[in-house]
Design a protein around this motif. Structure first.
Motif, PDB file in Angstrom:
ATOM      1  N   LEU A   6     -14.709  -7.532  39.706  1.00 44.74           N
ATOM      2  CA  LEU A   6     -13.859  -7.982  38.601  1.00 44.74           C
ATOM      3  C   LEU A   6     -13.274  -9.359  38.888  1.00 44.74           C
ATOM      4  CD1 LEU A   6     -12.552  -7.417  35.866  1.00 44.74           C
ATOM      5  CD2 LEU A   6     -10.749  -6.185  37.067  1.00 44.74           C
ATOM      6  N   ILE A   7     -12.845  -9.592  40.122  1.00 43.76           N
ATOM      7  CA  ILE A   7     -12.307 -10.902  40.511  1.00 43.76           C
ATOM      8  C   ILE A   7     -13.386 -11.973  40.368  1.00 43.76           C
ATOM      9  CG2 ILE A   7     -11.491 -12.261  42.485  1.00 43.76           C
ATOM     10  CD1 ILE A   7      -9.906  -9.744  43.345  1.00 43.76           C
ATOM     11  N   ASP A   8     -14.601 -11.687  40.819  1.00 45.39           N
ATOM     12  CA  ASP A   8     -15.718 -12.630  40.676  1.00 45.39           C
ATOM     13  C   ASP A   8     -15.958 -12.976  39.206  1.00 45.39           C
ATOM     14  OD1 ASP A   8     -16.066 -12.583  43.416  1.00 45.39           O
ATOM     15  OD2 ASP A   8     -17.785 -11.208  43.361  1.00 45.39           O
ATOM     16  N   LYS A   9     -15.969 -11.964  38.362  1.00 44.63           N
ATOM     17  CA  LYS A   9     -16.205 -12.168  36.926  1.00 44.63           C
ATOM     18  C   LYS A   9     -15.083 -12.984  36.291  1.00 44.63           C
ATOM     19  CE  LYS A   9     -17.449  -9.572  32.769  1.00 44.63           C
ATOM     20  NZ  LYS A   9     -18.584 -10.392  32.417  1.00 44.63           N
ATOM     21  N   ALA A  11     -13.068 -15.130  37.782  1.00 45.49           N
ATOM     22  CA  ALA A  11     -13.136 -16.496  38.297  1.00 45.49           C
ATOM     23  C   ALA A  11     -14.227 -17.294  37.586  1.00 45.49           C
ATOM     24  CB  ALA A  11     -13.382 -16.483  39.803  1.00 45.49           C
ATOM     25  N   LYS A  12     -15.368 -16.676  37.401  1.00 47.82           N
ATOM     26  CA  LYS A  12     -16.496 -17.355  36.765  1.00 47.82           C
ATOM     27  C   LYS A  12     -16.191 -17.672  35.302  1.00 47.82           C
ATOM     28  CE  LYS A  12     -21.431 -16.840  35.861  1.00 47.82           C
ATOM     29  NZ  LYS A  12     -22.579 -15.946  35.945  1.00 47.82           N
ATOM     30  N   GLU A  13     -15.686 -16.693  34.558  1.00 49.05           N
ATOM     31  CA  GLU A  13     -15.442 -16.877  33.124  1.00 49.05           C
ATOM     32  C   GLU A  13     -14.265 -17.795  32.835  1.00 49.05           C
ATOM     33  OE1 GLU A  13     -15.319 -13.161  31.017  1.00 49.05           O
ATOM     34  OE2 GLU A  13     -17.380 -12.666  31.577  1.00 49.05           O
ATOM     35  N   ALA A  14     -13.252 -17.788  33.705  1.00 51.05           N
ATOM     36  CA  ALA A  14     -12.079 -18.630  33.480  1.00 51.05           C
ATOM     37  C   ALA A  14     -12.222 -20.003  34.132  1.00 51.05           C
ATOM     38  CB  ALA A  14     -10.827 -17.933  34.012  1.00 51.05           C
ATOM     39  N   GLY A  15     -13.233 -20.173  34.960  1.00 49.93           N
ATOM     40  CA  GLY A  15     -13.437 -21.449  35.640  1.00 49.93           C
ATOM     41  C   GLY A  15     -12.381 -21.741  36.683  1.00 49.93           C
ATOM     42  N   ILE A  16     -11.940 -20.682  37.378  1.00 54.00           N
ATOM     43  CA  ILE A  16     -10.930 -20.839  38.431  1.00 54.00           C
ATOM     44  C   ILE A  16     -11.499 -20.296  39.738  1.00 54.00           C
ATOM     45  CG2 ILE A  16      -8.943 -20.750  36.863  1.00 54.00           C
ATOM     46  CD1 ILE A  16      -8.616 -17.789  37.538  1.00 54.00           C
ATOM     47  N   VAL A  19      -9.691 -17.035  44.666  1.00 48.74           N
ATOM     48  CA  VAL A  19      -8.335 -16.793  45.195  1.00 48.74           C
ATOM     49  C   VAL A  19      -7.345 -16.720  44.042  1.00 48.74           C
ATOM     50  CG1 VAL A  19      -6.497 -17.751  46.624  1.00 48.74           C
ATOM     51  CG2 VAL A  19      -8.853 -17.856  47.420  1.00 48.74           C
ATOM     52  N   ALA A  20      -7.458 -17.653  43.090  1.00 48.33           N
ATOM     53  CA  ALA A  20      -6.553 -17.665  41.941  1.00 48.33           C
ATOM     54  C   ALA A  20      -6.780 -16.437  41.058  1.00 48.33           C
ATOM     55  CB  ALA A  20      -6.744 -18.944  41.126  1.00 48.33           C
ATOM     56  N   ALA A  21      -8.034 -16.054  40.869  1.00 46.36           N
ATOM     57  CA  ALA A  21      -8.346 -14.873  40.067  1.00 46.36           C
ATOM     58  C   ALA A  21      -7.807 -13.612  40.744  1.00 46.36           C
ATOM     59  CB  ALA A  21      -9.848 -14.759  39.849  1.00 46.36           C
TER      60      ALA A  21
END
Length: 90
Positions: A6-9, A11-16, A19-21
């Motif tokens: 979920l964190i990977d997804k 980060a990818k979709e939000a462009g962050i 760590v931030a995700a």
């Protein structure tokens, strides 16, 4: 889906960064937990669903291995009711 997936997804979709995700997801989970600890704990995410705290009464149960009756203590449980958009998406 696991927490790391979920964190990977996110980060990818939000462009962050991941760590931030991860920090955002942990903050969300902490916020929901703290809100549900309150007396009338309830978190509503319009379109997604509602998390609410429900008090379960003490009741009698049965040990499935031995069949002997046991007492189950009263306690709080979390209930989730899916919103319309989530129901339609599934």
């Amino acid at each position: 889906m696991t927490k790391s997936e979920l964190i990977d997804k996110m980060a990818k979709e939000a462009g962050i960064s991941k760590v931030a995700a991860g920090a955002a997801l942990n903050s969300f989970m902490d916020g929901v937990s703290k809100a549900l600890k309150k007396k009338e704990g309830k978190v509503t995410l319009v379109g997604f669903g509602t998390f609410s705290k429900v008090r379960r009464k003490a009741r009698k149960g049965r040990n499935p291995q031995t069949g002997e009756p046991i007492k189950i203590k009263a306690g709080n449980v979390v209930k989730f009711k899916a919103g319309k958009k989530l129901k339609d998406a599934i």
